[in-house]
Design a protein around this motif. Structure first.
Motif, PDB file in Angstrom:
ATOM      1  N   LEU A   1      18.760  -0.690  -2.841  1.00  0.00           N
ATOM      2  CA  LEU A   1      18.607   0.740  -2.620  1.00  0.00           C
ATOM      3  C   LEU A   1      19.241   1.112  -1.291  1.00  0.00           C
ATOM      4  N   LYS A   2      19.323   2.400  -1.037  1.00  0.00           N
ATOM      5  CA  LYS A   2      19.852   2.902   0.239  1.00  0.00           C
ATOM      6  C   LYS A   2      18.726   3.637   0.947  1.00  0.00           C
ATOM      7  N   ILE A   3      18.556   3.306   2.211  1.00  0.00           N
ATOM      8  CA  ILE A   3      17.601   4.027   3.050  1.00  0.00           C
ATOM      9  C   ILE A   3      18.366   4.475   4.285  1.00  0.00           C
ATOM     10  N   ASP A   4      18.354   5.770   4.534  1.00  0.00           N
ATOM     11  CA  ASP A   4      19.102   6.339   5.659  1.00  0.00           C
ATOM     12  C   ASP A   4      20.577   5.933   5.573  1.00  0.00           C
ATOM     13  N   GLY A   5      21.109   5.873   4.346  1.00  0.00           N
ATOM     14  CA  GLY A   5      22.522   5.543   4.129  1.00  0.00           C
ATOM     15  C   GLY A   5      22.856   4.070   4.301  1.00  0.00           C
ATOM     16  N   GLN A   6      21.855   3.240   4.573  1.00  0.00           N
ATOM     17  CA  GLN A   6      22.092   1.815   4.781  1.00  0.00           C
ATOM     18  C   GLN A   6      21.634   1.002   3.572  1.00  0.00           C
ATOM     19  N   ARG A   7      22.320  -0.133   3.367  1.00  0.00           N
ATOM     20  CA  ARG A   7      21.912  -1.052   2.305  1.00  0.00           C
ATOM     21  C   ARG A   7      20.524  -1.597   2.599  1.00  0.00           C
ATOM     22  N   ALA A   8      19.697  -1.647   1.581  1.00  0.00           N
ATOM     23  CA  ALA A   8      18.360  -2.212   1.708  1.00  0.00           C
ATOM     24  C   ALA A   8      18.031  -2.951   0.413  1.00  0.00           C
ATOM     25  N   LEU A   9      17.119  -3.881   0.504  1.00  0.00           N
ATOM     26  CA  LEU A   9      16.633  -4.599  -0.672  1.00  0.00           C
ATOM     27  C   LEU A   9      15.123  -4.440  -0.748  1.00  0.00           C
ATOM     28  N   MET A  10      14.648  -4.244  -1.972  1.00  0.00           N
ATOM     29  CA  MET A  10      13.207  -4.137  -2.197  1.00  0.00           C
ATOM     30  C   MET A  10      12.776  -5.317  -3.065  1.00  0.00           C
ATOM     31  N   ALA A  11      11.690  -5.949  -2.697  1.00  0.00           N
ATOM     32  CA  ALA A  11      11.105  -7.018  -3.494  1.00  0.00           C
ATOM     33  C   ALA A  11       9.675  -6.638  -3.846  1.00  0.00           C
TER      34      ALA A  11
ATOM     35  N   ALA B   1       2.561  -6.872  -3.566  1.00  0.00           N
ATOM     36  CA  ALA B   1       3.264  -6.359  -2.391  1.00  0.00           C
ATOM     37  C   ALA B   1       4.591  -5.763  -2.818  1.00  0.00           C
ATOM     38  N   GLN B   2       4.975  -4.732  -2.101  1.00  0.00           N
ATOM     39  CA  GLN B   2       6.302  -4.144  -2.243  1.00  0.00           C
ATOM     40  C   GLN B   2       6.866  -4.095  -0.831  1.00  0.00           C
ATOM     41  N   ALA B   3       7.982  -4.781  -0.641  1.00  0.00           N
ATOM     42  CA  ALA B   3       8.559  -4.854   0.694  1.00  0.00           C
ATOM     43  C   ALA B   3      10.013  -4.415   0.648  1.00  0.00           C
ATOM     44  N   VAL B   4      10.398  -3.619   1.632  1.00  0.00           N
ATOM     45  CA  VAL B   4      11.782  -3.170   1.766  1.00  0.00           C
ATOM     46  C   VAL B   4      12.333  -3.778   3.046  1.00  0.00           C
ATOM     47  N   TYR B   5      13.546  -4.338   2.934  1.00  0.00           N
ATOM     48  CA  TYR B   5      14.190  -5.003   4.066  1.00  0.00           C
ATOM     49  C   TYR B   5      15.549  -4.373   4.325  1.00  0.00           C
ATOM     50  N   MET B   6      15.850  -4.126   5.604  1.00  0.00           N
ATOM     51  CA  MET B   6      17.166  -3.641   6.028  1.00  0.00           C
ATOM     52  C   MET B   6      17.570  -4.422   7.265  1.00  0.00           C
ATOM     53  N   VAL B   7      18.870  -4.651   7.418  1.00  0.00           N
ATOM     54  CA  VAL B   7      19.376  -5.305   8.623  1.00  0.00           C
ATOM     55  C   VAL B   7      20.447  -4.407   9.222  1.00  0.00           C
TER      56      VAL B   7
ATOM     57  N   ALA C   1      16.187  -6.282  12.189  1.00  0.00           N
ATOM     58  CA  ALA C   1      15.803  -6.137  10.786  1.00  0.00           C
ATOM     59  C   ALA C   1      14.593  -5.211  10.736  1.00  0.00           C
ATOM     60  N   TYR C   2      14.545  -4.387   9.712  1.00  0.00           N
ATOM     61  CA  TYR C   2      13.449  -3.440   9.504  1.00  0.00           C
ATOM     62  C   TYR C   2      12.690  -3.878   8.262  1.00  0.00           C
ATOM     63  N   VAL C   3      11.387  -4.008   8.382  1.00  0.00           N
ATOM     64  CA  VAL C   3      10.552  -4.436   7.264  1.00  0.00           C
ATOM     65  C   VAL C   3       9.491  -3.366   7.022  1.00  0.00           C
ATOM     66  N   ILE C   4       9.522  -2.773   5.836  1.00  0.00           N
ATOM     67  CA  ILE C   4       8.484  -1.823   5.415  1.00  0.00           C
ATOM     68  C   ILE C   4       7.695  -2.543   4.335  1.00  0.00           C
ATOM     69  N   HIS C   5       6.455  -2.876   4.626  1.00  0.00           N
ATOM     70  CA  HIS C   5       5.682  -3.759   3.751  1.00  0.00           C
ATOM     71  C   HIS C   5       4.392  -3.076   3.306  1.00  0.00           C
ATOM     72  N   TYR C   6       4.218  -2.959   1.986  1.00  0.00           N
ATOM     73  CA  TYR C   6       2.988  -2.426   1.401  1.00  0.00           C
ATOM     74  C   TYR C   6       2.297  -3.563   0.658  1.00  0.00           C
ATOM     75  N   GLU C   7       0.986  -3.668   0.831  1.00  0.00           N
ATOM     76  CA  GLU C   7       0.242  -4.738   0.158  1.00  0.00           C
ATOM     77  C   GLU C   7      -1.131  -4.239  -0.236  1.00  0.00           C
ATOM     78  N   GLY C   8      -1.591  -4.656  -1.392  1.00  0.00           N
ATOM     79  CA  GLY C   8      -2.917  -4.278  -1.857  1.00  0.00           C
ATOM     80  C   GLY C   8      -3.196  -4.914  -3.194  1.00  0.00           C
ATOM     81  N   ARG C   9      -4.252  -4.487  -3.830  1.00  0.00           N
ATOM     82  CA  ARG C   9      -4.532  -4.987  -5.173  1.00  0.00           C
ATOM     83  C   ARG C   9      -3.456  -4.481  -6.121  1.00  0.00           C
ATOM     84  N   ALA C  10      -3.001  -5.347  -7.017  1.00  0.00           N
ATOM     85  CA  ALA C  10      -1.915  -4.979  -7.932  1.00  0.00           C
ATOM     86  C   ALA C  10      -2.284  -3.773  -8.792  1.00  0.00           C
ATOM     87  N   ASP C  11      -3.564  -3.632  -9.128  1.00  0.00           N
ATOM     88  CA  ASP C  11      -3.975  -2.512  -9.970  1.00  0.00           C
ATOM     89  C   ASP C  11      -4.028  -1.187  -9.210  1.00  0.00           C
TER      90      ASP C  11
END
Length: 197
Positions: free
Chosen positions: A113-123, A139-145, A150-160
């Motif tokens: 994906l693109k965040i702020d026009g930069q390449r990013a990967l989401m896992a 967890a859903q984590a977005v990584y940009m370099v 490196a920028y890490v936006i990390h969300y974590e919780g119960r899958a449901d």
């Protein structure tokens, strides 16, 4: 005479008091997470609007948030030093390797994906939440370099509970803005100033 000043002063006091109460109410609402919260990293690396679903505690280069909807969710944003040769793909692999140690780890998907026009990967991945097989965590984590950061936006919780914060996360990604870095890897803070209309 003094009595002529009493009424205007009383009106002025009432107006000031109501304005103060309104400001206090706005501040209180923002603490409770009921409004969008514009946020600039104290170190100057990024700006973002924290959505209403999270209450946060900021520090330079990191923010820790807890969800105020649903059950047991956390959100973090971190700025991490990386070598100049780092790529977003390699960074994602290293980060996900840490989570593979969790019981019943399963990588659900990777997405560009693109965040702020930069390449990013989401896992997106799942694992046993606090070791409980019946309550899988996710967890859903977005990584940009960008250069040596490196920028890490990390969300974590119960899958449901993923659906509870889906819109909040999409809003956060859409408003995330990074500052350019100078030759020493320091942020150019002027980049984060609001644009004039």
């Amino acid at each position: 005479p003094m009595h002529r000043l009493t009424l205007p002063l009383a009106v002025l006091s009432a107006v000031l008091l109501s304005a103060t109460v309104a400001r206090a109410d706005e501040f209180f609402q923002s603490l409770l997470g009921q409004t969008d919260k514009p946020f600039i990293d104290p170190a100057g690396f990024y700006a973002v609007i924290i959505p209403p679903g999270f209450d946060c505690e900021p520090a330079p280069r990191k923010v820790r948030c807890t969800g105020n909807r649903g059950v047991q969710s956390i959100l973090s944003i971190d700025v991490v030093d990386v070598p100049p040769s780092a790529s977003v793909e390699l960074f994602l692999l290293n980060q996900v390797d840490e989570y593979k140690k969790q019981p019943h780890f399963k990588l659900l998907n990777k997405k560009k994906l693109k965040i702020d026009g930069q390449r990013a990967l989401m896992a997106t991945f799942t694992f046993d939440h606090f070791g409980n097989v019946r309550l899988p965590g996710g967890a859903q984590a977005v990584y940009m370099v960008n250069g040596t950061k490196a920028y890490v936006i990390h969300y974590e919780g119960r899958a449901d509970q993923f659906a509870v914060h889906k819109k909040d996360l999409e809003s956060l990604y859409a408003t995330f803005t990074t500052a350019r870095l100078d030759g020493g890897g320091n942020p150019i803070i002027e980049d984060l100033k609001p644009k004039e209309p």
